[in-house]
Enzyme design. Structure first.
Site, mmCIF file in Angstrom:
data_model
loop_
_atom_site.group_PDB
_atom_site.id
_atom_site.type_symbol
_atom_site.label_atom_id
_atom_site.label_comp_id
_atom_site.label_asym_id
_atom_site.label_seq_id
_atom_site.Cartn_x
_atom_site.Cartn_y
_atom_site.Cartn_z
ATOM 1 N N HIS A 123 0.878 -1.173 -0.024
ATOM 2 C CA HIS A 123 -0.051 0.048 0.036
ATOM 3 C C HIS A 123 0.873 1.069 -0.066
ATOM 4 C CE1 HIS A 123 -2.710 2.734 1.552
ATOM 5 N NE2 HIS A 123 -3.859 1.998 1.571
ATOM 6 N N ASP A 200 2.464 -4.497 8.101
ATOM 7 C CA ASP A 200 1.445 -3.533 8.152
ATOM 8 C C ASP A 200 0.407 -4.810 8.227
ATOM 9 O OD1 ASP A 200 -0.642 -2.388 6.989
ATOM 10 O OD2 ASP A 200 0.212 -1.687 5.112
ATOM 11 N N GLN A 203 -4.909 -5.432 7.138
ATOM 12 C CA GLN A 203 -5.924 -6.295 6.608
ATOM 13 C C GLN A 203 -5.796 -7.803 7.142
ATOM 14 O OE1 GLN A 203 -8.078 -5.397 4.428
ATOM 15 N NE2 GLN A 203 -7.028 -3.355 3.723
ATOM 16 N N LYS A 226 -10.773 -0.476 10.118
ATOM 17 C CA LYS A 226 -10.728 -1.639 9.327
ATOM 18 C C LYS A 226 -11.304 -2.998 10.265
ATOM 19 C CE LYS A 226 -7.656 0.245 6.113
ATOM 20 N NZ LYS A 226 -8.286 0.250 4.803
ATOM 21 N N CYS A 363 -4.687 2.236 -3.613
ATOM 22 C CA CYS A 363 -3.416 2.829 -3.225
ATOM 23 C C CYS A 363 -2.151 1.901 -3.401
ATOM 24 C CB CYS A 363 -3.539 3.182 -1.729
ATOM 25 S SG CYS A 363 -4.839 4.463 -1.553
HETATM 26 C C1 LIG Z 1 -2.567 -2.885 3.825
HETATM 27 C C2 LIG Z 1 -2.821 -1.440 4.053
HETATM 28 N N1 LIG Z 1 -2.131 -0.636 4.504
HETATM 29 C C3 LIG Z 1 -2.087 0.592 5.180
HETATM 30 C C4 LIG Z 1 -3.370 1.080 4.913
HETATM 31 C C5 LIG Z 1 -3.726 2.732 5.378
HETATM 32 O O1 LIG Z 1 -4.622 2.625 6.372
HETATM 33 P P1 LIG Z 1 -5.224 3.995 7.075
HETATM 34 O O2 LIG Z 1 -5.691 4.910 5.828
HETATM 35 O O3 LIG Z 1 -6.311 3.338 7.664
HETATM 36 O O4 LIG Z 1 -3.905 4.762 7.732
HETATM 37 C C6 LIG Z 1 -4.379 0.494 4.307
HETATM 38 C C7 LIG Z 1 -5.806 1.020 3.886
HETATM 39 O O5 LIG Z 1 -6.318 0.848 3.049
HETATM 40 C C8 LIG Z 1 -4.342 -0.999 3.733
HETATM 41 O O6 LIG Z 1 -5.153 -1.628 3.092
#
Ligand SMILES: Cc1ncc(COP(=O)(O)O)c(C=O)c1O
Length: 405
Positions: A123, A200, A203, A226, A363
């Site tokens: 991401h 990270d 998910q 999430k 993203c």
């Molecule tokens: C794998 C992953 N990392 C990071 C993020 C970023 O999360 P946030 O926008 O809640 O900080 C997301 C959000 O879509 C994600 O799916």
């Protein structure tokens, strides 16, 4: 309409979610999860009954709120197997957690010539913060490739790691492909090279049990929204000795020990990294979300979503002209394309059938480039989804195909 044999059983929790009206198939949980009643009630109670600031007031209401806030921190620590609640830093979300590590740990430790290992499926929030600190520190970024079925290729990564790598930062579960990282192996590979591992977990935490100590990682981040919790709150977990050695990254109230114009000293973690008034009620909402998923059970949620993924992949692969991305054993997420139809058109037509999916680059533009597409359509699941949602998705896609001939 084709018949699809669906064996995925709903967990029957849709009734807990007042913002999901009857007949609406919400398939965008990977973007953000809907909120169950206990989370909504915890937030409402936090503002309407027990509200006060934390760590500051001498009056009873504030002391009670501080106790509740710190109890939530302990609950979150238990949820991810953190050895101590002092290792839980409340942040705005995964994005802020990664920026914190990149700026604080990276700023203090990365030197010219050092290397950072990422992967092709990350991401943007696990790419851009590293690019920013790499540029400042004179460090370089390497990108681990993917296997044919869309996993991070750890064999290749093992070949690429050198003694110059200081940190490896990888998605525990891909937000586009749903592929699950062998996190224990990634930790061993990083550590063999003398590097740290940041996972990270955005998910992962909503769909599988996570135990940071058992995984052997060094940092773990996730977002509350999430995980069926509120927006604006997330978690950075870091090993105690790493956090203790990291400088603050934002200055202000609550993160200090003593302030004078001659010099300021800082509080120990986690307070050192929580400058300013925190998202008090967000933390209470996050605690309620943790309690909610723990009550259902992460094993049960994982099995439920695995069945939904299986059924969806089977159903979609029987439709001509649908291309599926990612592995068959993806966690809760199915990305796909329909030949000759832009994903935004798929999303718009599905919306007319009351099916909400995500369409776009998610993203993850480097991953899109790797897949050779600008965008994909993505269905992602939560505890409120069942076979009826898959049937609605398939019906909607048949309509897409009729409209586009
Ligand atoms: C794998 C992953 N990392 C990071 C993020 C970023 O999360 P946030 O926008 O809640 O900080 C997301 C959000 O879509 C994600 O799916």
């Amino acid at each position: 309409m084709m018949d699809i044999a669906v064996s995925a059983r709903p967990l029957d929790h849709v009734a807990d979610f007042p913002a999901i009206p009857h007949g609406w198939s919400y398939l965008d949980t990977a973007a953000t999860a809907q909120k169950p009643q206990p989370v909504i009630e915890a937030i409402a109670r936090g503002y309407s009954e027990t509200y006060a600031t934390v760590h500051r007031g001498v009056y009873q209401r504030s002391s009670e709120m501080t106790l509740a806030f710190e109890a939530a921190r302990r609950r979150v620590a238990g949820f991810i197997g953190a050895p101590s609640s002092d290792e839980i830093v409340f942040v705005r979300g995964a994005t802020e957690g990664i920026n914190l590590v990149a700026q604080s740990w990276g700023g203090a430790n990365l030197k010219p010539g050092d290397r950072i290992m990422l992967s092709r499926l990350e991401h943007h929030s696990n790419i851009v913060p590293w690019q920013m600190i790499a540029e400042r520190a004179g460090a370089e970024i390497d990108v681990a490739p993917l296997t044919q079925d869309g996993r991070i290729d750890l064999d290749q990564m093992a070949q690429m790691l050198t003694g110059r790598h200081r940190i490896v930062a990888l998605a525990h579960v891909s937000n586009v492909l749903g592929s699950v990282l062998d996190a224990k192996r990634a930790a061993a590979l990083a550590h063999d090279a003398g590097a740290l591992l940041l996972l990270d977990g955005c998910q992962a935490v909503p769909r599988m049990p996570v135990d940071v100590a058992a995984l052997g990682c060094d940092f773990y981040v996730f977002s509350g929204h999430k995980l069926y919790g509120p927006t604006g709150i997330g978690v950075l977990w870091g090993r105690a000795e790493l956090l203790a050695a990291m400088p603050p990254w934002q200055g202000g109230g609550a993160m200090i020990d003593k302030v004078s114009f001659e010099g300021t000293s800082f509080a120990p973690p986690p307070a050192r990294f929580e400058a300013g008034t925190p998202h008090v009620v967000g933390v209470l909402g996050l605690e309620a979300a943790v309690a909610y998923v723990e009550r259902i059970g992460l094993e049960a949620i994982g099995a439920h979503e695995a069945a939904l993924v299986r059924e969806t992949r089977e159903a979609l692969s029987s439709l001509n002209s649908v291309r599926l991305f990612g592995p068959d054993d993806a966690a809760g997420i199915v990305s796909f394309a329909v030949e000759g139809v832009h994903p935004h058109d798929i999303g718009t037509i599905l919306d007319e059938s009351r099916v909400a999916i995500r369409a776009g680059h998610h993203c993850a533009q480097p991953l899109m480039a790797h897949l050779g597409v600008d965008a994909t359509a993505r269905a992602s699941f939560g505890v409120y989804n069942g076979p009826g949602d898959i049937a609605a998705l398939v019906r909607g896609l048949e309509r897409v195909r009729r409209i586009f001939g």
